[in-house]
Write a protein that holds these residues in place. Structure first.
Motif, PDB file in Angstrom:
ATOM      1  N   VAL A 146      -8.156-127.548  66.212  1.00  0.00           N
ATOM      2  CA  VAL A 146      -7.595-127.863  64.900  1.00  0.00           C
ATOM      3  C   VAL A 146      -7.338-126.809  64.272  1.00  0.00           C
ATOM      4  O   VAL A 146      -6.167-126.715  63.397  1.00  0.00           O
ATOM      5  CB  VAL A 146      -8.712-128.688  64.113  1.00  0.00           C
ATOM      6  CG1 VAL A 146      -8.550-128.924  62.811  1.00  0.00           C
ATOM      7  CG2 VAL A 146      -9.381-129.814  65.055  1.00  0.00           C
ATOM      8  N   LEU A 147      -7.897-125.578  64.215  1.00  0.00           N
ATOM      9  CA  LEU A 147      -7.505-124.356  63.556  1.00  0.00           C
ATOM     10  C   LEU A 147      -6.190-123.903  64.090  1.00  0.00           C
ATOM     11  O   LEU A 147      -5.375-123.271  63.070  1.00  0.00           O
ATOM     12  CB  LEU A 147      -8.798-123.319  63.757  1.00  0.00           C
ATOM     13  CG  LEU A 147      -9.911-123.420  63.072  1.00  0.00           C
ATOM     14  CD1 LEU A 147     -10.859-122.352  63.380  1.00  0.00           C
ATOM     15  CD2 LEU A 147      -9.798-123.938  61.650  1.00  0.00           C
ATOM     16  N   LYS A 148      -5.909-123.741  65.224  1.00  0.00           N
ATOM     17  CA  LYS A 148      -4.572-123.402  65.615  1.00  0.00           C
ATOM     18  C   LYS A 148      -3.363-124.259  65.053  1.00  0.00           C
ATOM     19  O   LYS A 148      -2.403-123.819  64.816  1.00  0.00           O
ATOM     20  CB  LYS A 148      -4.510-123.421  67.374  1.00  0.00           C
ATOM     21  CG  LYS A 148      -5.258-122.458  68.073  1.00  0.00           C
ATOM     22  CD  LYS A 148      -5.300-122.550  69.230  1.00  0.00           C
ATOM     23  CE  LYS A 148      -4.053-122.446  69.954  1.00  0.00           C
ATOM     24  NZ  LYS A 148      -3.836-122.527  71.662  1.00  0.00           N
ATOM     25  N   SER A 149      -3.773-125.396  64.918  1.00  0.00           N
ATOM     26  CA  SER A 149      -2.814-126.268  64.250  1.00  0.00           C
ATOM     27  C   SER A 149      -2.739-126.103  62.887  1.00  0.00           C
ATOM     28  O   SER A 149      -1.514-126.399  62.540  1.00  0.00           O
ATOM     29  CB  SER A 149      -2.930-127.766  64.616  1.00  0.00           C
ATOM     30  OG  SER A 149      -3.010-128.060  66.130  1.00  0.00           O
ATOM     31  N   ILE A 150      -3.817-125.817  62.085  1.00  0.00           N
ATOM     32  CA  ILE A 150      -3.579-125.663  60.510  1.00  0.00           C
ATOM     33  C   ILE A 150      -3.248-124.249  60.222  1.00  0.00           C
ATOM     34  O   ILE A 150      -2.560-124.113  59.164  1.00  0.00           O
ATOM     35  CB  ILE A 150      -4.964-126.250  59.894  1.00  0.00           C
ATOM     36  CG1 ILE A 150      -4.791-126.463  58.485  1.00  0.00           C
ATOM     37  CG2 ILE A 150      -5.993-124.998  60.183  1.00  0.00           C
ATOM     38  CD1 ILE A 150      -3.913-127.540  58.255  1.00  0.00           C
ATOM     39  N   ALA A 151      -3.336-123.179  61.065  1.00  0.00           N
ATOM     40  CA  ALA A 151      -3.058-122.044  60.705  1.00  0.00           C
ATOM     41  C   ALA A 151      -1.897-121.934  60.263  1.00  0.00           C
ATOM     42  O   ALA A 151      -1.834-121.020  59.106  1.00  0.00           O
ATOM     43  CB  ALA A 151      -3.413-121.174  62.125  1.00  0.00           C
ATOM     44  N   PRO A 152      -0.763-122.279  60.720  1.00  0.00           N
ATOM     45  CA  PRO A 152       0.662-122.037  59.912  1.00  0.00           C
ATOM     46  C   PRO A 152       0.768-122.560  58.811  1.00  0.00           C
ATOM     47  O   PRO A 152       1.980-122.283  58.220  1.00  0.00           O
ATOM     48  CB  PRO A 152       1.493-122.379  61.266  1.00  0.00           C
ATOM     49  CG  PRO A 152       0.754-122.583  62.485  1.00  0.00           C
ATOM     50  CD  PRO A 152      -0.703-122.842  61.690  1.00  0.00           C
ATOM     51  N   HIS A 153      -0.230-123.528  58.152  1.00  0.00           N
ATOM     52  CA  HIS A 153       0.180-124.216  56.801  1.00  0.00           C
ATOM     53  C   HIS A 153       0.344-123.286  55.865  1.00  0.00           C
ATOM     54  O   HIS A 153      -0.530-122.439  55.537  1.00  0.00           O
ATOM     55  CB  HIS A 153      -0.921-125.115  56.655  1.00  0.00           C
ATOM     56  CG  HIS A 153      -0.654-126.272  55.589  1.00  0.00           C
ATOM     57  ND1 HIS A 153      -0.391-126.118  54.382  1.00  0.00           N
ATOM     58  CD2 HIS A 153      -0.579-127.479  55.751  1.00  0.00           C
ATOM     59  CE1 HIS A 153       0.152-126.999  53.878  1.00  0.00           C
ATOM     60  NE2 HIS A 153      -0.154-128.181  54.816  1.00  0.00           N
ATOM     61  N   PRO A 154       1.265-123.368  55.119  1.00  0.00           N
ATOM     62  CA  PRO A 154       1.554-122.489  53.698  1.00  0.00           C
ATOM     63  C   PRO A 154       0.613-122.711  52.652  1.00  0.00           C
ATOM     64  O   PRO A 154      -0.018-123.870  52.656  1.00  0.00           O
ATOM     65  CB  PRO A 154       2.903-122.848  53.288  1.00  0.00           C
ATOM     66  CG  PRO A 154       3.270-124.037  53.773  1.00  0.00           C
ATOM     67  CD  PRO A 154       2.626-124.483  55.173  1.00  0.00           C
ATOM     68  N   GLY A 155       0.252-121.751  52.292  1.00  0.00           N
ATOM     69  CA  GLY A 155      -0.944-121.829  50.877  1.00  0.00           C
ATOM     70  C   GLY A 155      -2.255-121.398  51.456  1.00  0.00           C
ATOM     71  O   GLY A 155      -3.022-121.361  50.494  1.00  0.00           O
ATOM     72  N   LEU A 156      -2.487-121.141  52.709  1.00  0.00           N
ATOM     73  CA  LEU A 156      -3.939-120.798  53.029  1.00  0.00           C
ATOM     74  C   LEU A 156      -4.020-119.617  52.400  1.00  0.00           C
ATOM     75  O   LEU A 156      -3.456-118.633  52.500  1.00  0.00           O
ATOM     76  CB  LEU A 156      -4.173-120.950  54.619  1.00  0.00           C
ATOM     77  CG  LEU A 156      -4.021-122.395  55.216  1.00  0.00           C
ATOM     78  CD1 LEU A 156      -4.107-122.281  56.483  1.00  0.00           C
ATOM     79  CD2 LEU A 156      -5.329-122.977  54.726  1.00  0.00           C
ATOM     80  N   VAL A 192      -7.022-118.109  67.928  1.00  0.00           N
ATOM     81  CA  VAL A 192      -5.979-118.439  67.116  1.00  0.00           C
ATOM     82  C   VAL A 192      -5.325-117.413  66.396  1.00  0.00           C
ATOM     83  O   VAL A 192      -4.535-117.536  65.515  1.00  0.00           O
ATOM     84  CB  VAL A 192      -7.055-118.950  65.966  1.00  0.00           C
ATOM     85  CG1 VAL A 192      -7.880-120.243  66.304  1.00  0.00           C
ATOM     86  CG2 VAL A 192      -7.989-117.944  65.575  1.00  0.00           C
ATOM     87  N   ALA A 193      -5.466-116.125  66.836  1.00  0.00           N
ATOM     88  CA  ALA A 193      -4.714-114.958  66.172  1.00  0.00           C
ATOM     89  C   ALA A 193      -3.268-115.022  66.270  1.00  0.00           C
ATOM     90  O   ALA A 193      -2.673-114.672  64.971  1.00  0.00           O
ATOM     91  CB  ALA A 193      -5.167-113.638  66.965  1.00  0.00           C
ATOM     92  N   ALA A 194      -2.638-115.528  67.141  1.00  0.00           N
ATOM     93  CA  ALA A 194      -1.193-115.763  67.270  1.00  0.00           C
ATOM     94  C   ALA A 194      -0.600-116.758  66.154  1.00  0.00           C
ATOM     95  O   ALA A 194       0.456-116.538  65.549  1.00  0.00           O
ATOM     96  CB  ALA A 194      -0.423-116.330  68.543  1.00  0.00           C
ATOM     97  N   LYS A 195      -1.528-117.853  66.142  1.00  0.00           N
ATOM     98  CA  LYS A 195      -1.164-118.961  65.047  1.00  0.00           C
ATOM     99  C   LYS A 195      -1.306-118.357  63.626  1.00  0.00           C
ATOM    100  O   LYS A 195      -0.578-118.605  62.777  1.00  0.00           O
ATOM    101  CB  LYS A 195      -1.756-120.222  65.356  1.00  0.00           C
ATOM    102  CG  LYS A 195      -1.604-120.979  66.688  1.00  0.00           C
ATOM    103  CD  LYS A 195      -0.221-121.421  66.487  1.00  0.00           C
ATOM    104  CE  LYS A 195       0.387-122.441  67.691  1.00  0.00           C
ATOM    105  NZ  LYS A 195       1.726-122.641  67.610  1.00  0.00           N
ATOM    106  N   VAL A 196      -2.348-117.740  63.230  1.00  0.00           N
ATOM    107  CA  VAL A 196      -2.578-117.043  62.085  1.00  0.00           C
ATOM    108  C   VAL A 196      -1.662-116.223  61.770  1.00  0.00           C
ATOM    109  O   VAL A 196      -1.009-116.131  60.694  1.00  0.00           O
ATOM    110  CB  VAL A 196      -3.873-116.303  62.136  1.00  0.00           C
ATOM    111  CG1 VAL A 196      -3.901-115.501  60.842  1.00  0.00           C
ATOM    112  CG2 VAL A 196      -5.179-117.209  62.164  1.00  0.00           C
ATOM    113  N   ALA A 197      -0.857-115.268  62.826  1.00  0.00           N
ATOM    114  CA  ALA A 197       0.220-114.653  62.446  1.00  0.00           C
ATOM    115  C   ALA A 197       1.403-115.355  62.153  1.00  0.00           C
ATOM    116  O   ALA A 197       2.497-114.631  61.572  1.00  0.00           O
ATOM    117  CB  ALA A 197       0.552-113.686  63.768  1.00  0.00           C
ATOM    118  N   THR A 198       1.592-116.723  62.238  1.00  0.00           N
ATOM    119  CA  THR A 198       2.852-117.108  62.031  1.00  0.00           C
ATOM    120  C   THR A 198       2.817-117.623  60.641  1.00  0.00           C
ATOM    121  O   THR A 198       3.663-118.308  59.953  1.00  0.00           O
ATOM    122  CB  THR A 198       2.979-118.475  62.829  1.00  0.00           C
ATOM    123  OG1 THR A 198       1.774-119.413  62.721  1.00  0.00           O
ATOM    124  CG2 THR A 198       3.178-118.098  64.326  1.00  0.00           C
TER     125      THR A 198
END
Length: 505
Positions: free
Chosen positions: A379-389, A405-411
């Motif tokens: 779930v976190l990998k999917s939500i991590a690229p969401h703008p506004g976090l 999740v690190a790579a997705k957070v970087a996006t």
């Protein structure tokens, strides 16, 4: 190929005077990059067109040169490109219709808006390739006339033409009331019966693997049936018999048609081959009984494709998410879900269902932030690229799940320079994160330097505008040609270095 020059050709900061110089020295590869520049003037386009005819053809299709700029005798394919764009001269079409080079006549036959006299000449051409090309693109009236052509290859092309009248398409499928074709490309060249060897050693042979003819032109007839089934203009009543056709490929094509009658769908949903049922699962016009049958199909691929169908009900999609491995993309039905539906799905006890919602990039802030604290890493990998976090939430994801999740957070578009630097220093190393950091707009110099140490991220980082100019200049001589080209395309490359990179005149 000069990779530095190719990079310069794509550099958005290239000044007009240097663009002129680059046009003068460009090889074919560099010229290909120059064609796509938005700042190319008409005069520069003319100069570039003189480098090679294939470059001029690209410029003609891009609308950068006109009929006044072209001599059809010297640049026939450029003139044909302008005719294809509908901006050529009528006298060119008349001349090309009788050109000795069959390739020119074939190119012309694909052009729109040909005058009736030109169409007549092409329709009676002695080379079937010309007539077939005309049949593929011509008007409904001419297509109907060519449908009874004596050559099967012309009929095949008519079946692919979406302007062909429905009644004609039906006749091509059933062959009712049509005299048999007399020739095909196979029996034009080989004694029948003949089956083309897939490992054919002849370099000049252009028959397809498996092309065959026993006198009935069977491979061309089957291709005609395939194209007619794919043609959206073919009437449903002409398709019914193909639901039980022995050809798997034809049944798959039939199942993929968008608005099949329920009676045909009912036959296809019990097809013994899963690929047919999988094609059926992508249809947007399905009743509840058909959807239910596909949702509980024993084959994973059938269920997966149904999940990607925009009309699948949410309760069915919830079942599919829990029973099927779905790709990490936003599903169409989730993209159209209402706020209330999203809230309900996000509250599901099934992580796979919450993951579906997390792929949305326009979630209400409260729902977005709730999903950002989800205990499940997927779930976190999917939500991590969401703008506004917030940075706090993004860092919390990495603290809890690290490399997962690190790579997705970087996006995430709002990831701060400090966060990106920390991700670049993360231990254990996350290779995918380097590539995301290298292309991130907020990447700082320290983060980019770390990315340059990674072979896969290095070409991406070399194009980042935040890199210091001296480092960009050093990368121009990198042994990896991708890196050198990316550095040359970097808009922060100093102007004097651009000039110095030019070969002598």
């Amino acid at each position: 190929m000069n990779h530095v020059l190719s990079g310069l050709a794509a550099n958005a900061s290239l000044p007009p005077e240097l663009l002129d110089r680059l046009i003068a020295v460009a090889d074919t590869e560099t010229a290909t990059h120059l064609v796509h520049r938005a700042d190319l003037s008409h005069a520069q386009a003319i100069a570039l067109a003189s480098r090679a005819e294939e470059i001029a053809v690209s410029l003609a299709h891009a609308g950068m040169i006109t009929a006044e700029d072209v001599d059809p005798a010297k640049q026939p394919y450029v003139a044909l490109a302008l005719l294809a764009e509908g901006v050529g001269r009528s006298e060119w079409a008349q001349a090309f219709a009788r050109a000795p080079d069959v390739k020119h006549r074939v190119e012309l036959a694909a052009c729109p808006g040909l005058s009736p006299d030109v169409v007549e000449v092409l329709a009676s051409d002695a080379d079937v390739r010309v007539v077939a090309e005309l049949a593929l693109w011509t008007t409904s009236q001419t297509a109907a006339r060519l449908a009874v052509h004596s050559h099967a290859e012309v009929r095949r092309a008519v079946a692919a033409n979406e302007a062909t009248p429905p009644a004609v398409l039906a006749a091509l499928l059933t062959e009712a009331g049509m005299a048999p074709a007399q020739r095909c490309l196979v029996c034009d060249r080989e004694e029948t019966p003949f089956v083309h060897d897939p490992e054919c050693p002849r370099l000049d042979c252009d028959l397809l693997p498996g092309d065959s003819c026993d006198g009935s032109h069977e491979s061309t007839r089957e291709q005609t049936h395939q194209l007619a089934i794919e043609n959206p203009g073919t009437p449903d009543q002409a398709l019914a018999d193909f639901a039980d056709h022995p050809s798997l490929y034809l049944r798959c094509l039939l199942a993929g048609r968008p608005n099949l009658p329920a009676a045909i769908c009912a036959r296809l949903v019990v097809d013994p081959h899963p690929e047919v049922r999988a094609c059926l699962a992508e249809k947007r016009a399905m009743d509840g009984e058909l959807i239910h049958a596909l949702a509980f199909d024993r084959e994973h691929e059938v269920r997966r494709r149904l999940a990607h169908n925009p009309v699948v009900p949410l309760d069915v999609l919830t079942h599919l998410a829990s029973a099927t491995r779905l790709s990490s993309t936003l599903l169409p039905r989730i993209a159209s879900a209402s706020p209330a539906e999203l809230e309900e799905l996000a509250a599901s006890s099934i992580p796979a269902v919450r993951t579906l919602v997390a792929h949305r990039r326009d979630l209400p802030p409260a729902l977005r932030d709730t999903l950002a604290t989800d205990p499940d890493a997927k779930v976190l990998k999917s939500i991590a690229p969401h703008p506004g976090l917030s940075e706090r939430l993004l860092r919390s994801m990495v603290d809890r799940h690290g490399v997962r999740v690190a790579a997705k957070v970087a996006t995430n578009p709002d990831a701060t320079p400090a966060l990106l630097e920390d991700l670049a220093r993360h231990r254990p190393v996350v290779q995918k994160a380097f590539r995301e950091i290298a292309r991130h707009r907020n990447a700082s110099v320290p983060a980019l330097l770390a990315c340059l140490a990674d072979p896969q991220a290095r070409p991406i980082a070399a194009s980042h505008a935040a890199l210091p100019p001296p480092i960009i200049q050093e990368l121009l001589t990198d042994p990896d040609e991708r890196v050198a080209e990316a550095a040359a395309a970097n808009p922060s490359l100093p102007l004097n270095v651009m000039w110095e990179s030019m070969p002598p005149s």
